[in-house]
Motif scaffolding. Structure first.
Motif, PDB file in Angstrom:
ATOM      1  N   ILE A 184      42.225 -75.011  31.908  1.00 16.29           N
ATOM      2  CA  ILE A 184      41.008 -74.678  32.648  1.00 16.29           C
ATOM      3  C   ILE A 184      40.569 -73.263  32.278  1.00 16.29           C
ATOM      4  CG2 ILE A 184      40.022 -74.409  34.957  1.00 16.29           C
ATOM      5  CD1 ILE A 184      40.769 -77.281  34.232  1.00 16.29           C
ATOM      6  N   ASP A 185      41.574 -72.367  32.163  1.00 16.81           N
ATOM      7  CA  ASP A 185      41.286 -70.992  31.770  1.00 16.81           C
ATOM      8  C   ASP A 185      40.608 -70.957  30.407  1.00 16.81           C
ATOM      9  OD1 ASP A 185      41.476 -68.133  31.892  1.00 16.81           O
ATOM     10  OD2 ASP A 185      43.208 -68.249  30.562  1.00 16.81           O
ATOM     11  N   SER A 186      41.181 -71.703  29.461  1.00 13.19           N
ATOM     12  CA  SER A 186      40.594 -71.740  28.111  1.00 13.19           C
ATOM     13  C   SER A 186      39.189 -72.308  28.158  1.00 13.19           C
ATOM     14  CB  SER A 186      41.456 -72.603  27.178  1.00 13.19           C
ATOM     15  OG  SER A 186      42.726 -72.029  27.053  1.00 13.19           O
ATOM     16  N   ALA A 187      39.007 -73.392  28.937  1.00  8.64           N
ATOM     17  CA  ALA A 187      37.690 -74.010  29.015  1.00  8.64           C
ATOM     18  C   ALA A 187      36.696 -73.063  29.657  1.00  8.64           C
ATOM     19  CB  ALA A 187      37.778 -75.304  29.823  1.00  8.64           C
ATOM     20  N   PHE A 188      37.154 -72.326  30.696  1.00  9.57           N
ATOM     21  CA  PHE A 188      36.273 -71.411  31.408  1.00  9.57           C
ATOM     22  C   PHE A 188      35.839 -70.273  30.495  1.00  9.57           C
ATOM     23  CE2 PHE A 188      35.347 -68.208  34.764  1.00  9.57           C
ATOM     24  CZ  PHE A 188      34.426 -68.960  35.475  1.00  9.57           C
ATOM     25  N   LYS A 189      36.734 -69.884  29.552  1.00  3.33           N
ATOM     26  CA  LYS A 189      36.396 -68.837  28.591  1.00  3.33           C
ATOM     27  C   LYS A 189      35.581 -69.391  27.418  1.00  3.33           C
ATOM     28  CE  LYS A 189      40.453 -65.956  29.508  1.00  3.33           C
ATOM     29  NZ  LYS A 189      41.866 -65.802  29.148  1.00  3.33           N
ATOM     30  N   GLY A 190      35.309 -70.716  27.466  1.00  6.82           N
ATOM     31  CA  GLY A 190      34.492 -71.324  26.418  1.00  6.82           C
ATOM     32  C   GLY A 190      35.240 -71.553  25.126  1.00  6.82           C
ATOM     33  N   GLN A 191      36.560 -71.658  25.222  1.00  8.39           N
ATOM     34  CA  GLN A 191      37.341 -71.831  24.001  1.00  8.39           C
ATOM     35  C   GLN A 191      37.599 -73.304  23.695  1.00  8.39           C
ATOM     36  OE1 GLN A 191      40.524 -69.496  25.379  1.00  8.39           O
ATOM     37  NE2 GLN A 191      39.811 -67.588  24.464  1.00  8.39           N
ATOM     38  N   ILE A 192      37.217 -74.189  24.628  1.00 11.65           N
ATOM     39  CA  ILE A 192      37.429 -75.617  24.380  1.00 11.65           C
ATOM     40  C   ILE A 192      36.066 -76.274  24.172  1.00 11.65           C
ATOM     41  CG2 ILE A 192      38.085 -77.788  25.494  1.00 11.65           C
ATOM     42  CD1 ILE A 192      40.500 -76.319  26.618  1.00 11.65           C
ATOM     43  N   ASN A 193      35.937 -76.981  23.081  1.00 15.28           N
ATOM     44  CA  ASN A 193      34.665 -77.592  22.707  1.00 15.28           C
ATOM     45  C   ASN A 193      34.396 -78.794  23.602  1.00 15.28           C
ATOM     46  OD1 ASN A 193      32.430 -78.595  21.536  1.00 15.28           O
ATOM     47  ND2 ASN A 193      33.306 -78.798  19.468  1.00 15.28           N
ATOM     48  N   LEU A 194      33.390 -78.674  24.474  1.00 14.35           N
ATOM     49  CA  LEU A 194      33.135 -79.739  25.445  1.00 14.35           C
ATOM     50  C   LEU A 194      32.328 -80.882  24.848  1.00 14.35           C
ATOM     51  CD1 LEU A 194      32.421 -77.557  28.593  1.00 14.35           C
ATOM     52  CD2 LEU A 194      34.529 -78.686  27.937  1.00 14.35           C
ATOM     53  N   ASP A 195      31.884 -80.768  23.594  1.00 16.41           N
ATOM     54  CA  ASP A 195      31.144 -81.851  22.948  1.00 16.41           C
ATOM     55  C   ASP A 195      32.076 -82.946  22.457  1.00 16.41           C
ATOM     56  OD1 ASP A 195      28.877 -80.467  23.441  1.00 16.41           O
ATOM     57  OD2 ASP A 195      28.855 -79.464  21.467  1.00 16.41           O
ATOM     58  N   VAL A 196      33.379 -82.608  22.380  1.00 23.96           N
ATOM     59  CA  VAL A 196      34.352 -83.601  21.920  1.00 23.96           C
ATOM     60  C   VAL A 196      34.459 -84.708  22.969  1.00 23.96           C
ATOM     61  CG1 VAL A 196      36.795 -83.909  21.325  1.00 23.96           C
ATOM     62  CG2 VAL A 196      35.577 -81.828  20.649  1.00 23.96           C
ATOM     63  N   ASP A 197      34.745 -85.920  22.520  1.00 20.51           N
ATOM     64  CA  ASP A 197      34.905 -87.067  23.405  1.00 20.51           C
ATOM     65  C   ASP A 197      35.953 -86.772  24.482  1.00 20.51           C
ATOM     66  OD1 ASP A 197      34.342 -89.672  24.180  1.00 20.51           O
ATOM     67  OD2 ASP A 197      36.251 -90.334  23.270  1.00 20.51           O
ATOM     68  N   GLU A 198      35.682 -87.172  25.704  1.00 22.82           N
ATOM     69  CA  GLU A 198      36.531 -86.788  26.829  1.00 22.82           C
ATOM     70  C   GLU A 198      38.002 -87.173  26.628  1.00 22.82           C
ATOM     71  OE1 GLU A 198      35.466 -88.491  30.568  1.00 22.82           O
ATOM     72  OE2 GLU A 198      36.704 -87.103  31.712  1.00 22.82           O
ATOM     73  N   ALA A 199      38.223 -88.340  26.014  1.00 29.97           N
ATOM     74  CA  ALA A 199      39.605 -88.808  25.831  1.00 29.97           C
ATOM     75  C   ALA A 199      40.403 -87.886  24.921  1.00 29.97           C
ATOM     76  CB  ALA A 199      39.604 -90.220  25.252  1.00 29.97           C
ATOM     77  N   ASN A 200      39.705 -87.145  24.041  1.00 21.23           N
ATOM     78  CA  ASN A 200      40.404 -86.309  23.074  1.00 21.23           C
ATOM     79  C   ASN A 200      40.464 -84.841  23.459  1.00 21.23           C
ATOM     80  OD1 ASN A 200      40.860 -88.478  21.466  1.00 21.23           O
ATOM     81  ND2 ASN A 200      38.975 -88.196  20.285  1.00 21.23           N
ATOM     82  N   ARG A 201      40.015 -84.532  24.657  1.00 24.47           N
ATOM     83  CA  ARG A 201      40.084 -83.115  24.996  1.00 24.47           C
ATOM     84  C   ARG A 201      40.922 -82.889  26.241  1.00 24.47           C
ATOM     85  NH1 ARG A 201      35.328 -82.896  28.580  1.00 24.47           N
ATOM     86  NH2 ARG A 201      33.758 -83.946  27.310  1.00 24.47           N
ATOM     87  N   LYS A 202      41.335 -81.660  26.389  1.00 26.08           N
ATOM     88  CA  LYS A 202      42.351 -81.369  27.408  1.00 26.08           C
ATOM     89  C   LYS A 202      41.786 -81.240  28.812  1.00 26.08           C
ATOM     90  CE  LYS A 202      46.249 -79.786  25.004  1.00 26.08           C
ATOM     91  NZ  LYS A 202      47.466 -79.007  25.212  1.00 26.08           N
ATOM     92  N   VAL A 203      40.470 -81.074  28.917  1.00 22.06           N
ATOM     93  CA  VAL A 203      39.887 -81.014  30.259  1.00 22.06           C
ATOM     94  C   VAL A 203      38.956 -82.203  30.450  1.00 22.06           C
ATOM     95  CG1 VAL A 203      40.081 -78.532  30.651  1.00 22.06           C
ATOM     96  CG2 VAL A 203      38.144 -79.439  29.382  1.00 22.06           C
ATOM     97  N   SER A 204      39.011 -82.792  31.641  1.00 15.85           N
ATOM     98  CA  SER A 204      38.172 -83.975  31.904  1.00 15.85           C
ATOM     99  C   SER A 204      36.796 -83.518  32.366  1.00 15.85           C
ATOM    100  CB  SER A 204      38.840 -84.832  32.971  1.00 15.85           C
ATOM    101  OG  SER A 204      38.861 -84.113  34.179  1.00 15.85           O
TER     102      SER A 204
END
Lengths: 439, 273
Positions: A159-179
């Protein structure tokens, strides 16, 4: 021979005819050499900036940590259902504190506690570090039980990484670490102002942890501090005493020549060899504990000594002989000459050499690997005999981790290490400037 | 010989009378000095009369500095240096193992070619010697020693307002007089001077020479110099060295007017060296 040449020969008697030695070529060579020099420096500066840019751009986010201000109800029914904390303090240690936080979050976001998949997402939303955080709070002050406290809890690593914008949210939900659900919660909490980034003090206080959000440099900093103190306390007096003896007292002989050559060679011995030596001597022979900063300090002392001795001897040699003659000439003894005149004049050079030696030791990793300082140490070492890690070793260990949050912490730790080195080198320069005396 | 003015000639004659009455403070007897295998000084017999200025002259590399340095055992600090023969101070062999070299150097002080004040204050420069030899019982006494030493070196008036400024900030001539004050401060009996004016301009040189002439009242002085005029001006006794040998020694006036040796004559008239 014509008259003309004859006359020019006459002139040559007074002023010899200059041969063409290629002034143009000489100037060209000079220009060329200057260009090479500038080019070499430019390349060096380019790489320095590339290094700093990559480290800082990767690492600056490690100094920020996403936290959520959450009103947590310290429910007595969940912490101590049978009200036995007065007789059995262990109840407070084993209580399910993460559940309290999860429930608080569920209430805040309007999620039903019976919705199991949502609750699973929620439990990953906050760091498991809250278990420790709440436990310490409650154990320290059991009267808090039954009240509702607003507590800043750490967000989970992803969540921390996602909040800092380090996780690409365009990736398909099944393949990423945050739902998607978590992303929605994140936005909701951020809009409310409850979830935000704070300065990451934990980076400097936490010990080792498998959860990046609660992993810190605390133990490594203490370990490195212990080792630096040991290196300073041992290598400065030993190194200075050895240099003074060799430079001022020892008669030149084959033996001193051999010693001199070997000191210079020791300075070039790969540091891992010193690690092996430390393992064989300090741990196997003397029986000192593994992973202890005492052993690390001793090994680094061995490694730093040649540097200190070489720097000190150079500094002593730079003191002009006229000062020595002056002191001896009015009847100072050799020891008085050394301690009253030569040593004070050599002090800036000695200090500079020592600090540079210390900085070298601070950044040394290889010998520490061999004496077992690559260890997962959670608690602070209270003495140098306790297991500890060191800054560069912590960097090495974090670099082996895969999680995004560890990647930024690796760079963050490198920034911390570089800052320490920079501070030490600046101190060396300031000391030299301040104490330098001209004669 | 045009070197001597009428006045200094008169003075030299007066000195000659002194020389007769004077006793020898130091005596060198068959002094040879070796640097490793190389012999730099050959069987030199030279006496240093008390409360007089003895000048050692000769071309570069002739051994005069070597002889000077063996008078307070500064040669000991050079590796591979060996001294044979005998040098006595008041009849005592200074190379005797029982002699404390530190005490010897307090009795036989030295001023070097290049002014070499310590990179400390003027006061500290002068006070250092008395302090390590325990000559002052109190701060007040130390102040007095410093002042009187600076006065005797004719430096006090120039530096009295800045005693705590760096000694290295003085001019070359002042630095050399500071070094002389530093040597005087430990109350030596003999002062050795190794070309003390070679790094100074003529005005500073004149001041130092004047000073040497005054110091002669209280101290025995041995001076190495490259300048014939200087030797003639300040000394009462002159020794001429060449290639490690003592060529000729005598009263300065005699040496410069009627040298016995041809080599001395050639040297002082500038035919070699």
């Amino acid at each position: 021979m014509t008259d003309a040449t004859f006359n020019s020969n006459v002139a040559a008697v007074g002023r010899p005819v200059r041969r063409d030695i290629g002034i143009k070529r000489r100037y060209a060579a000079e220009r060329r050499f200057r260009f090479y020099g500038v080019a070499a420096i430019a390349v060096g500066i380019f790489f320095l900036f590339a290094l700093l840019f990559s480290v800082i751009s990767n690492g600056y986010t490690a100094f920020w940590q996403t936290t959520i201000e959450l009103p947590v109800k310290l429910d007595e029914k969940l912490i101590d259902p049978s009200n036995q904390r007065a007789t059995n303090p262990n109840v407070l240690l084993t209580a399910n504190y993460p559940l309290l936080v999860r429930n608080a979050l569920a209430e805040k976001l309007g999620v039903s506690t019976t919705d199991r998949p949502a609750m699973r997402d929620l439990s990953k939303f906050v760091s498991d570090g809250v278990r420790n955080q709440l436990r310490e709070m409650v154990v320290a002050n059991p009267s808090l039980i039954g009240t509702t406290q607003t507590i800043p809890v750490l967000a989970g690593a992803d969540i921390d990484s996602a909040f800092k914008g380090q996780i690409n949210l365009d990736v398909d939900e099944a393949n990423r670490k945050v739902s998607n659900r978590q992303v929605a919660w994140m936005k909701e909490l951020a809009d409310e102002g409850v979830m935000r980034q704070k300065f990451n003090t934990g980076l400097f206080t936490y010990g080792a942890s498998s959860r990046p959000e609660t992993a810190g440099l605390g133990v490594a900093l203490v370990g490195s501090l212990y080792m630096m103190l040991i290196v300073l306390v041992l290598s400065l007096p030993i190194g200075v005493a050895a240099s003074i003896y060799l430079e001022e007292y020892a008669k030149k002989s084959r033996l001193t020549d051999i010693i001199e050559v070997n000191i210079n060679n020791l300075a070039a011995v790969p540091s891992i060899v010193f690690g092996l030596l430390g393992l064989a001597v300090f741990i196997n022979l003397v029986g000192l504990p593994r992973s202890a900063s005492l052993v690390g300090g001793l090994v680094l002392t061995l490694m730093t000594l040649p540097t200190v001795i070489i720097a000190t001897r150079a500094a002593l040699r730079a003191v002009p002989p006229s000062i020595r003659s002056a002191a001896l000439g009015i009847g100072a003894s050799k020891t008085q000459m050394v301690f009253h005149h030569v040593l004070p004049l050599a002090a800036p050079g000695i200090l500079t050499g020592t600090i540079i030696g210390l900085a070298q030791a601070l950044g040394e990793t290889a010998p520490l690997l061999l004496i077992g300082m690559v260890a997962f140490v959670v608690g602070y070492p209270t003495t140098p005999m306790d297991p500890a890690t060191a800054l560069p070793v912590q960097i090495y260990m974090w670099a082996n981790e895969a999680e995004r949050a560890f990647v930024e912490r690796t760079s963050g730790a490198i920034i911390v290490l570089l800052l320490f080195l920079a501070v030490m080198n600046i101190a060396a320069i300031i000391l030299r400037r301040r104490f330098e005396r001209r004669w | 010989m045009n070197l001597m003015t009428e006045r200094s000639l008169e003075k030299a004659v007066g000195d000659k009378m002194n020389a007769v009455a004077s006793t020898n403070k130091m005596k060198g007897d068959k002094v040879s000095v070796f640097y490793g295998a190389k012999q730099a000084l050959f069987d030199v017999d030279l006496d240093i009369p008390e409360k007089m200025v003895t000048a050692l002259i000769g071309p570069s590399g002739c051994g005069k500095s070597t002889f000077l340095r063996s008078l307070n055992r500064m040669n000991d600090t050079i590796e591979g240096c060996r001294v044979t023969g005998q040098i006595t101070l008041d009849g005592e062999d200074i190379y005797d193992p029982k002699i404390d070299v530190v005490e010897l150097r307090a009795r036989v002080g030295m001023v070097f070619q290049k002014p070499n004040p310590f990179p400390k204050s003027i006061y500290e420069n002068v006070a250092y010697g008395p302090r390590i030899h325990g000559l002052a019982k109190s701060r007040h006494e130390l102040d007095e020693i410093v002042e009187s030493s600076l006065r005797r070196a004719s430096l006090f008036e120039e530096v009295k307002d800045r005693l705590h400024d760096a000694g290295t900030g003085l001019s070359g001539g002042q630095q050399q007089r500071l070094c002389i004050a530093r040597a005087i401060a430990v109350s030596p009996e003999v002062i050795l001077m190794d070309e003390p004016c070679s790094a100074l301009d003529p005005i500073a040189t004149a001041k130092v020479e004047e000073l040497i002439d005054e110091l002669r009242q209280n101290y025995t002085i041995v001076i190495v110099t490259h300048s014939m005029q200087q030797a003639a001006r300040v000394s009462q006794k002159t020794a001429m060295f060449h290639l490690g040998n003592l060529v000729e020694v005598g009263e300065t006036e005699m040496m410069f007017t009627t040298p016995k040796e041809k080599r001395t004559q050639d040297y002082i008239t500038g035919r070699f060296g």
